[in-house]
Design an enzyme around this catalytic site. Sequence first.
Site, PDB file in Angstrom:
ATOM      1  CG  HIS A  34       0.211  -0.224   2.714  1.00 34.71           C
ATOM      2  ND1 HIS A  34       0.737   0.629   2.640  1.00 34.71           N
ATOM      3  CD2 HIS A  34      -0.309  -1.267   3.199  1.00 34.71           C
ATOM      4  CE1 HIS A  34       0.721   0.361   3.908  1.00 34.71           C
ATOM      5  NE2 HIS A  34       0.055  -1.421   4.450  1.00 34.71           N
ATOM      6  N   GLY A  36       2.294   3.194   2.039  1.00 27.81           N
ATOM      7  CA  GLY A  36       2.917   2.661   3.233  1.00 27.81           C
ATOM      8  C   GLY A  36       4.009   2.497   2.771  1.00 27.81           C
ATOM      9  CG  HIS A  37       4.753  -1.395   2.356  1.00 28.29           C
ATOM     10  ND1 HIS A  37       2.368  -2.230   1.908  1.00 28.29           N
ATOM     11  CD2 HIS A  37       4.929  -2.175   2.988  1.00 28.29           C
ATOM     12  CE1 HIS A  37       3.110  -2.808   2.978  1.00 28.29           C
ATOM     13  NE2 HIS A  37       3.611  -3.537   3.296  1.00 28.29           N
ATOM     14  CD  GLN A  61       7.212 -10.536  10.796  1.00 26.95           C
ATOM     15  OE1 GLN A  61       8.692 -11.053  10.505  1.00 26.95           O
ATOM     16  NE2 GLN A  61       6.823  -9.916  11.209  1.00 26.95           N
ATOM     17  CE  LYS A 149       1.811  -0.419  10.277  1.00 29.09           C
ATOM     18  NZ  LYS A 149       0.740  -0.782  10.765  1.00 29.09           N
ATOM     19  CB  VAL A 176       1.956   6.398   4.653  1.00 26.14           C
ATOM     20  CG1 VAL A 176       1.031   7.019   3.301  1.00 26.14           C
ATOM     21  CG2 VAL A 176       2.919   7.005   4.168  1.00 26.14           C
ATOM     22  CB  SER A 186      -1.015  -5.876   4.918  1.00 30.38           C
ATOM     23  OG  SER A 186       0.341  -5.154   4.337  1.00 30.38           O
TER      24      SER A 186
HETATM   25  P1  AMP Z   1       4.981  -5.153   6.876  1.00 33.37           P
HETATM   26  O1  AMP Z   1       4.949  -5.383   5.060  1.00 33.37           O
HETATM   27  O2  AMP Z   1       3.153  -4.891   7.429  1.00 33.37           O
HETATM   28  O3  AMP Z   1       5.873  -5.759   7.176  1.00 33.37           O
HETATM   29  O4  AMP Z   1       5.463  -3.453   6.470  1.00 33.37           O
HETATM   30  C1  AMP Z   1       6.855  -3.313   5.863  1.00 33.37           C
HETATM   31  C2  AMP Z   1       7.451  -1.884   5.546  1.00 33.37           C
HETATM   32  O5  AMP Z   1       6.379  -0.926   5.592  1.00 33.37           O
HETATM   33  C3  AMP Z   1       7.269  -1.897   7.224  1.00 33.37           C
HETATM   34  O6  AMP Z   1       8.787  -1.164   7.751  1.00 33.37           O
HETATM   35  C4  AMP Z   1       6.498  -1.226   7.999  1.00 33.37           C
HETATM   36  O7  AMP Z   1       6.767  -0.267   9.314  1.00 33.37           O
HETATM   37  C5  AMP Z   1       6.492  -0.011   7.028  1.00 33.37           C
HETATM   38  N1  AMP Z   1       5.096   0.291   6.459  1.00 33.37           N
HETATM   39  C6  AMP Z   1       4.066  -0.405   7.197  1.00 33.37           C
HETATM   40  N2  AMP Z   1       2.405   0.444   6.735  1.00 33.37           N
HETATM   41  C7  AMP Z   1       2.836   1.251   7.210  1.00 33.37           C
HETATM   42  C8  AMP Z   1       2.527   2.954   7.015  1.00 33.37           C
HETATM   43  N3  AMP Z   1       1.176   3.183   7.050  1.00 33.37           N
HETATM   44  N4  AMP Z   1       3.441   4.034   6.916  1.00 33.37           N
HETATM   45  C9  AMP Z   1       4.897   3.960   7.144  1.00 33.37           C
HETATM   46  N5  AMP Z   1       5.553   2.548   6.101  1.00 33.37           N
HETATM   47  C10 AMP Z   1       4.945   2.177   6.640  1.00 33.37           C
END
Ligand code: AMP
Length: 281
Positions: A34, A36-37, A61, A149, A176, A186
């Site tokens: 999304h 954020g990524h 994890q 986050k 974000v 996600s």
């Molecule tokens: P994940 O796929 O959830 O493991 O997240 C991968 C990376 O994206 C991690 O470093 C999260 O902190 C970052 N991330 C996930 N959601 C957000 C968001 N809303 N804003 C900024 N970074 C994010």
Amino acid sequence: MEVFHHRREIKLRVVSLKKAGKSIGFVPTMGALHAGHISLVRHARQQNDVIVVSIFVNPTQFNNKEDLVRYPRTIDADLLLLEKEGCDFVFIPDEMEMYPEPDLRVFSFGNFDKVMEGKFRPGHFNGVAQIVTKLFDTVTPDRAYFGQKDFQQLAIIRKLASDCRYPVEIVACPIVREADGLAMSSRNTRLTPEERQHAPLIYKTLLKAQETGRSVSPESLKKAVIDSINDDPFLQVEYFEIVDDKTLQPVKSWDKPGTKIGCIAVLAGKIRLIDNITFNS
Ligand code: AMP
């Protein structure tokens, strides 16, 4: 954009690029990408010659089997997004590639993982450390990008990189949010329409707490946040802690020097949402 499935292949490719003087920016993710990524990818793009994104739903994890099974997987859409962002390499290993045999390593984070996510998700950060070390060994990045986050994860990864002496700069990127304030995740796609409608109360309450800030004690503020979210029948607070940003330990008073962060985990039905806010000093 090149897609790799094997550690050896991407490692050889990166090593030769580094020999040619290219810098490597790395964004580890679990996919279902999304905005954020994507913001992490854009930060990486600004600072590096070559961008590597990994997509791997890391089983070690997950302390909750159902969460692992139901974790969203949208690989085709993810690849389209990454291509559009000018990502160079995507690493998509399968479980056998990352864990050909069980990973028995146990990491120690002192008091860092005794609170909040570490307390409520036993073994979670050990699993994060297992996969992040394997990914760092494979991708050998110059810089790696993580979202604020996951505030506690960021602190733990900084510690891990420093304890293991990885020559990598850990770069933190801001949270974000959706237009209504909900932190992008996600897992948001798994909320029911009603849960989704109620979920923005989390950030609204954090903003109100930030405004109230030092006018009341951390303990009273904590109670006010928990009570006001729990008043919503769709939301149940798992924890809300006001912690020192360096030690991650809960603070009893505002007077000690250092930045304070309010970190929260809330259950919306079966979906666990996390968020955090910085208190002005
Ligand atoms: P994940 O796929 O959830 O493991 O997240 C991968 C990376 O994206 C991690 O470093 C999260 O902190 C970052 N991330 C996930 N959601 C957000 C968001 N809303 N804003 C900024 N970074 C994010």
